[in-house]
Design an enzyme around this catalytic site. Structure first.
Site, PDB file in Angstrom:
ATOM      1  N   MET A  14      10.571  -0.645   2.303  1.00 28.21           N
ATOM      2  CA  MET A  14      10.864  -1.383   1.539  1.00 28.21           C
ATOM      3  C   MET A  14      11.522  -0.868   0.107  1.00 28.21           C
ATOM      4  O   MET A  14      11.390  -1.256  -1.136  1.00 28.21           O
ATOM      5  CB  MET A  14       9.879  -2.616   1.066  1.00 28.21           C
ATOM      6  CG  MET A  14       8.963  -3.070   2.063  1.00 28.21           C
ATOM      7  SD  MET A  14      10.274  -4.203   2.966  1.00 28.21           S
ATOM      8  CE  MET A  14      10.540  -5.350   1.623  1.00 28.21           C
ATOM      9  N   ARG A  15      12.187   0.079   0.318  1.00 26.24           N
ATOM     10  CA  ARG A  15      12.974   0.847  -0.806  1.00 26.24           C
ATOM     11  C   ARG A  15      14.575   0.831  -0.454  1.00 26.24           C
ATOM     12  O   ARG A  15      14.882   1.113   0.777  1.00 26.24           O
ATOM     13  CB  ARG A  15      12.796   2.164  -0.894  1.00 26.24           C
ATOM     14  CG  ARG A  15      11.277   2.501  -1.478  1.00 26.24           C
ATOM     15  CD  ARG A  15      10.603   1.755  -2.745  1.00 26.24           C
ATOM     16  NE  ARG A  15      11.551   2.412  -3.726  1.00 26.24           N
ATOM     17  CZ  ARG A  15      11.141   1.979  -4.996  1.00 26.24           C
ATOM     18  NH1 ARG A  15      10.871   0.592  -5.216  1.00 26.24           N
ATOM     19  NH2 ARG A  15      12.093   2.209  -5.976  1.00 26.24           N
ATOM     20  N   GLU A  27      11.387  -7.814  18.098  1.00 34.91           N
ATOM     21  CA  GLU A  27      11.586  -6.342  17.319  1.00 34.91           C
ATOM     22  C   GLU A  27      10.962  -5.187  18.128  1.00 34.91           C
ATOM     23  O   GLU A  27      11.527  -4.000  17.916  1.00 34.91           O
ATOM     24  CB  GLU A  27      10.924  -6.574  15.879  1.00 34.91           C
ATOM     25  CG  GLU A  27      11.446  -7.470  15.085  1.00 34.91           C
ATOM     26  CD  GLU A  27      11.063  -7.556  13.636  1.00 34.91           C
ATOM     27  OE1 GLU A  27      10.746  -6.547  13.246  1.00 34.91           O
ATOM     28  OE2 GLU A  27      10.820  -8.715  13.177  1.00 34.91           O
ATOM     29  N   HIS A  81      16.149  -5.269  11.073  1.00 37.68           N
ATOM     30  CA  HIS A  81      16.101  -6.335  10.231  1.00 37.68           C
ATOM     31  C   HIS A  81      15.576  -7.557  11.041  1.00 37.68           C
ATOM     32  O   HIS A  81      16.279  -7.810  12.075  1.00 37.68           O
ATOM     33  CB  HIS A  81      17.455  -6.392   9.697  1.00 37.68           C
ATOM     34  CG  HIS A  81      17.601  -7.579   8.697  1.00 37.68           C
ATOM     35  ND1 HIS A  81      16.959  -7.483   7.562  1.00 37.68           N
ATOM     36  CD2 HIS A  81      18.313  -8.935   8.800  1.00 37.68           C
ATOM     37  CE1 HIS A  81      17.152  -8.634   6.875  1.00 37.68           C
ATOM     38  NE2 HIS A  81      18.102  -9.505   7.704  1.00 37.68           N
ATOM     39  N   GLY A  96       3.443  -1.390   9.762  1.00 33.08           N
ATOM     40  CA  GLY A  96       3.869  -0.513  10.574  1.00 33.08           C
ATOM     41  C   GLY A  96       4.036  -0.856  12.327  1.00 33.08           C
ATOM     42  O   GLY A  96       3.725   0.105  12.991  1.00 33.08           O
ATOM     43  N   SER A  97       4.022  -1.921  12.347  1.00 35.31           N
ATOM     44  CA  SER A  97       3.854  -2.466  13.915  1.00 35.31           C
ATOM     45  C   SER A  97       5.098  -2.084  14.554  1.00 35.31           C
ATOM     46  O   SER A  97       5.127  -1.604  15.753  1.00 35.31           O
ATOM     47  CB  SER A  97       3.840  -3.974  13.974  1.00 35.31           C
ATOM     48  OG  SER A  97       4.921  -4.779  13.892  1.00 35.31           O
ATOM     49  N   LEU A 130      18.054   2.864  -0.559  1.00 35.74           N
ATOM     50  CA  LEU A 130      18.413   4.071  -0.825  1.00 35.74           C
ATOM     51  C   LEU A 130      19.714   4.394  -1.286  1.00 35.74           C
ATOM     52  O   LEU A 130      20.671   3.380  -1.030  1.00 35.74           O
ATOM     53  CB  LEU A 130      18.420   4.721   0.800  1.00 35.74           C
ATOM     54  CG  LEU A 130      16.882   4.632   1.433  1.00 35.74           C
ATOM     55  CD1 LEU A 130      17.104   4.924   2.722  1.00 35.74           C
ATOM     56  CD2 LEU A 130      16.025   5.754   0.495  1.00 35.74           C
TER      57      LEU A 130
HETATM   58  C1  GRF Z   1       9.678  -6.413  10.221  1.00 36.17           C
HETATM   59  O1  GRF Z   1       9.795  -7.604  10.295  1.00 36.17           O
HETATM   60  C2  GRF Z   1      10.883  -5.532  10.159  1.00 36.17           C
HETATM   61  O2  GRF Z   1      11.988  -6.259  10.734  1.00 36.17           O
HETATM   62  C3  GRF Z   1      11.195  -5.795   8.542  1.00 36.17           C
HETATM   63  O3  GRF Z   1       9.847  -5.471   8.027  1.00 36.17           O
HETATM   64  C4  GRF Z   1       8.921  -5.837   8.802  1.00 36.17           C
HETATM   65  C5  GRF Z   1       8.172  -4.743   9.244  1.00 36.17           C
HETATM   66  O4  GRF Z   1       6.873  -4.936   9.785  1.00 36.17           O
HETATM   67  N1  GRF Z   1      12.233  -4.917   8.201  1.00 36.17           N
HETATM   68  P1  GRF Z   1       6.098  -3.786  10.458  1.00 36.17           P
HETATM   69  O5  GRF Z   1       5.823  -2.910   9.235  1.00 36.17           O
HETATM   70  O6  GRF Z   1       7.010  -2.752  11.215  1.00 36.17           O
HETATM   71  O7  GRF Z   1       5.059  -4.297  11.195  1.00 36.17           O
END
Ligand code: GRF
Length: 217
Positions: A91-92, A175, A110, A14-15, A94
């Protein structure tokens, strides 16, 4: 200013969610985080969201058909009057009906410069391909995975000494910058999709939705 109500969907650390919560602390930010939803009860991000005073919910996918899972998800989204959905390490996959329902209102981050390196293990693939620039993309979600209109991108250099871990860490720093930026643009209604491409309206310096940090980032 009416702030848009946002649901953040997570599965783990969840960063990125934390970067959105931090941005939304500013009362001038055009979105508020109304709910954080995880499909896993053990997602570390749930504790971070709670610590930040954000409402959380778990919609467990285990043992459920996709449609049943998505109905439960939609129920929580409706209960919290979500207007925009941000996928942040969710991670699902849809289904098309769910994706279509949220068309133009659901975005994803992504960890690669799309359309390169869709799917998992993007940093390993970038190293194997020998690219010299890598990065991250925020895009609208469409039925095809990692394929929707691109809202913002951030680039980082790939160094000779990089491992997948060091490269991932460098990408993560952009990100955390481009996701709040992209959500701001969407919440302000400044992103128009024309022929599958995003156009950013008004007062936006050219390239401001493209981040290219210094080499020592
Ligand atoms: C991130 O690298 C995001 O781009 C990808 O999954 C990772 C999630 O990291 N979809 P976090 O849970 O936001 O730390």
């Amino acid at each position: 200013m009416e702030r848009k109500r946002v649901a953040v969907l997570i599965s783990g650390r969840g960063s990125n969610m934390t970067s959105l919560i931090a941005a939304a602390k500013d009362p001038n930010y055009p979105a508020e985080i109304a709910i954080v939803i995880s499909n896993r009860a053990d997602a570390a991000g749930l504790a971070s969201a709670k610590a930040a005073g954000i409402a959380t919910a778990v919609v467990d996918h285990a043992g459920k058909h996709r449609e049943v899972f998505e109905q439960a998800l939609q129920h929580v989204l409706d209960a919290h009057r979500a207007e925009i959905v941000c996928l942040a390490g969710f991670m699902r996959l849809l289904t098309p009906p769910f994706v279509n329902h949220w068309q133009g209102r659901m975005i994803n981050i992504h960890p690669a410069l799309l359309p390169a390196f869709k799917g998992l293990h993007t940093h390993e693939h970038a190293l194997t391909a020998g690219v010299k620039i890598h990065g991250a993309t925020v895009h609208f979600v469409v039925a095809e995975m990692d394929s929707g209109p691109i809202i913002a991108q951030g680039a980082v250099p790939v160094l000779e000494s990089d491992t997948a871990e060091t490269l991932a860490a460098r990408v993560l720093t952009v990100e955390h910058q481009i996701y709040p930026l992209a959500l701001k643009l969407v919440a302000e209604g400044r992103v128009n999709i024309v022929d599958g491409c995003c156009h950013i309206a008004d007062a936006m310096p050219a390239g401001a939705n493209l981040l290219v940090p210094a080499i020592d980032c």
